[in-house]
Motif scaffolding. Sequence first.
Motif, PDB file in Angstrom:
ATOM      1  N   ASN A 190      14.733 -66.235   2.217  1.00 47.96           N
ATOM      2  CA  ASN A 190      13.657 -66.058   2.811  1.00 47.96           C
ATOM      3  C   ASN A 190      12.634 -67.153   2.694  1.00 47.96           C
ATOM      4  O   ASN A 190      11.374 -67.237   3.416  1.00 47.96           O
ATOM      5  CB  ASN A 190      12.891 -64.827   2.345  1.00 47.96           C
ATOM      6  CG  ASN A 190      12.118 -64.464   3.346  1.00 47.96           C
ATOM      7  OD1 ASN A 190      12.299 -64.471   4.585  1.00 47.96           O
ATOM      8  ND2 ASN A 190      11.132 -63.322   2.915  1.00 47.96           N
TER       9      ASN A 190
ATOM     10  N   ASP B 250      16.160 -63.057  -2.509  1.00 48.71           N
ATOM     11  CA  ASP B 250      15.275 -63.469  -1.488  1.00 48.71           C
ATOM     12  C   ASP B 250      15.105 -65.011  -1.409  1.00 48.71           C
ATOM     13  O   ASP B 250      14.103 -65.502  -0.638  1.00 48.71           O
ATOM     14  CB  ASP B 250      14.056 -62.761  -1.748  1.00 48.71           C
ATOM     15  CG  ASP B 250      13.213 -62.925  -3.047  1.00 48.71           C
ATOM     16  OD1 ASP B 250      13.976 -63.946  -3.861  1.00 48.71           O
ATOM     17  OD2 ASP B 250      12.192 -62.498  -3.335  1.00 48.71           O
TER      18      ASP B 250
ATOM     19  N   LYS C 145       9.608 -56.790   5.165  1.00 48.60           N
ATOM     20  CA  LYS C 145      11.046 -57.161   4.931  1.00 48.60           C
ATOM     21  C   LYS C 145      11.476 -56.845   3.375  1.00 48.60           C
ATOM     22  O   LYS C 145      10.689 -56.556   2.556  1.00 48.60           O
ATOM     23  CB  LYS C 145      11.241 -58.532   4.959  1.00 48.60           C
ATOM     24  CG  LYS C 145      11.083 -59.295   6.318  1.00 48.60           C
ATOM     25  CD  LYS C 145      11.423 -60.784   6.304  1.00 48.60           C
ATOM     26  CE  LYS C 145      11.710 -61.206   7.616  1.00 48.60           C
ATOM     27  NZ  LYS C 145      11.846 -62.699   7.716  1.00 48.60           N
TER      28      LYS C 145
ATOM     29  N   GLN D 125      15.727 -55.758   1.486  1.00 47.24           N
ATOM     30  CA  GLN D 125      16.506 -56.594   0.914  1.00 47.24           C
ATOM     31  C   GLN D 125      17.287 -57.610   1.891  1.00 47.24           C
ATOM     32  O   GLN D 125      17.559 -56.920   3.158  1.00 47.24           O
ATOM     33  CB  GLN D 125      17.682 -55.548   0.644  1.00 47.24           C
ATOM     34  CG  GLN D 125      18.932 -56.147   0.204  1.00 47.24           C
ATOM     35  CD  GLN D 125      18.960 -57.053  -0.986  1.00 47.24           C
ATOM     36  OE1 GLN D 125      18.419 -56.306  -1.973  1.00 47.24           O
ATOM     37  NE2 GLN D 125      19.404 -58.029  -1.046  1.00 47.24           N
ATOM     38  N   PRO D 126      17.368 -58.898   1.886  1.00 46.29           N
ATOM     39  CA  PRO D 126      18.159 -59.510   2.568  1.00 46.29           C
ATOM     40  C   PRO D 126      19.733 -59.408   2.555  1.00 46.29           C
ATOM     41  O   PRO D 126      20.273 -59.254   1.349  1.00 46.29           O
ATOM     42  CB  PRO D 126      17.771 -60.963   2.311  1.00 46.29           C
ATOM     43  CG  PRO D 126      17.402 -61.126   0.958  1.00 46.29           C
ATOM     44  CD  PRO D 126      16.862 -59.537   0.578  1.00 46.29           C
TER      45      PRO D 126
ATOM     46  N   TRP E 227      17.452 -58.604   7.362  1.00 51.17           N
ATOM     47  CA  TRP E 227      16.612 -58.060   6.282  1.00 51.17           C
ATOM     48  C   TRP E 227      16.715 -56.634   6.645  1.00 51.17           C
ATOM     49  O   TRP E 227      16.268 -56.008   7.857  1.00 51.17           O
ATOM     50  CB  TRP E 227      15.431 -58.436   6.184  1.00 51.17           C
ATOM     51  CG  TRP E 227      15.236 -59.786   5.426  1.00 51.17           C
ATOM     52  CD1 TRP E 227      14.655 -59.749   4.246  1.00 51.17           C
ATOM     53  CD2 TRP E 227      15.777 -60.951   6.133  1.00 51.17           C
ATOM     54  NE1 TRP E 227      14.910 -61.536   3.640  1.00 51.17           N
ATOM     55  CE2 TRP E 227      15.218 -62.111   5.044  1.00 51.17           C
ATOM     56  CE3 TRP E 227      16.020 -61.597   7.242  1.00 51.17           C
ATOM     57  CZ2 TRP E 227      15.507 -63.284   5.208  1.00 51.17           C
ATOM     58  CZ3 TRP E 227      16.269 -62.823   7.510  1.00 51.17           C
ATOM     59  CH2 TRP E 227      15.991 -63.627   6.460  1.00 51.17           C
TER      60      TRP E 227
ATOM     61  N   TYR F 199      21.659 -64.013   8.751  1.00 57.91           N
ATOM     62  CA  TYR F 199      20.894 -63.136   7.836  1.00 57.91           C
ATOM     63  C   TYR F 199      20.215 -62.241   8.525  1.00 57.91           C
ATOM     64  O   TYR F 199      19.504 -62.314   9.507  1.00 57.91           O
ATOM     65  CB  TYR F 199      20.026 -63.951   7.005  1.00 57.91           C
ATOM     66  CG  TYR F 199      20.595 -65.316   6.062  1.00 57.91           C
ATOM     67  CD1 TYR F 199      21.177 -64.824   5.066  1.00 57.91           C
ATOM     68  CD2 TYR F 199      20.826 -66.410   6.730  1.00 57.91           C
ATOM     69  CE1 TYR F 199      22.150 -65.778   4.264  1.00 57.91           C
ATOM     70  CE2 TYR F 199      21.245 -67.504   5.829  1.00 57.91           C
ATOM     71  CZ  TYR F 199      22.000 -67.322   4.578  1.00 57.91           C
ATOM     72  OH  TYR F 199      22.546 -67.917   3.914  1.00 57.91           O
TER      73      TYR F 199
END
Length: 184
Positions: free
Chosen positions: A147, A144, A50, A52-53, A43, A41
């Motif tokens: 996250n 997200d 942070k 957009q992942p 970002w 992952y």
Amino acid sequence: MKDTREFPLLFNARSEGAAEKASFKAAMRHRRALVPASGFYEWRQTGGKKGQPYWIRPRHGGLVAFAGLIETYAEPGGSEMDTGAILTINANADIAHIHDRMPVVIDPRDFTRWLDCRTLEPRDVADLLRPAQLDFFEAIPVSDLVNKVANTGPEIQERGEIGPEPEKVKRQKSGADDSQMRLF
């Protein structure tokens, strides 16, 4: 390190200096490893935070092996703690718009060479520390949910919405004329 609560969590190591840095020098020589993964992952940074992942995975599926280092830290009291780090490199053009670094991927043909710490010095495997070839990975925007440590289900890899690209801020001296060409 006298108190492991102050121990920095170095789970990534810059490959460019790992053979010389005191933190990784011995591991580069004696304890190289392969870290199997189905992707990683990252970002895209927006405005210093942070944004957009992305789930970055091999375009054709399957597993990859990241270049890793392992080390055992011995505390002054005698107990030991196993540690590890994944080596990173400047991102290739496919990933650079998301993040400036990416893990080093070791090709299956080079597994034996990377792991051979008995006869091969770090300089003998330095050529393996390079970005993945173009089009090797695909970057999929995800929500997200990724996250949050509590989220561990497959829903974290479902496609997410891509937010707007951050606007580039033009820096201009006060009183400057936009129609003028500028050297800098």
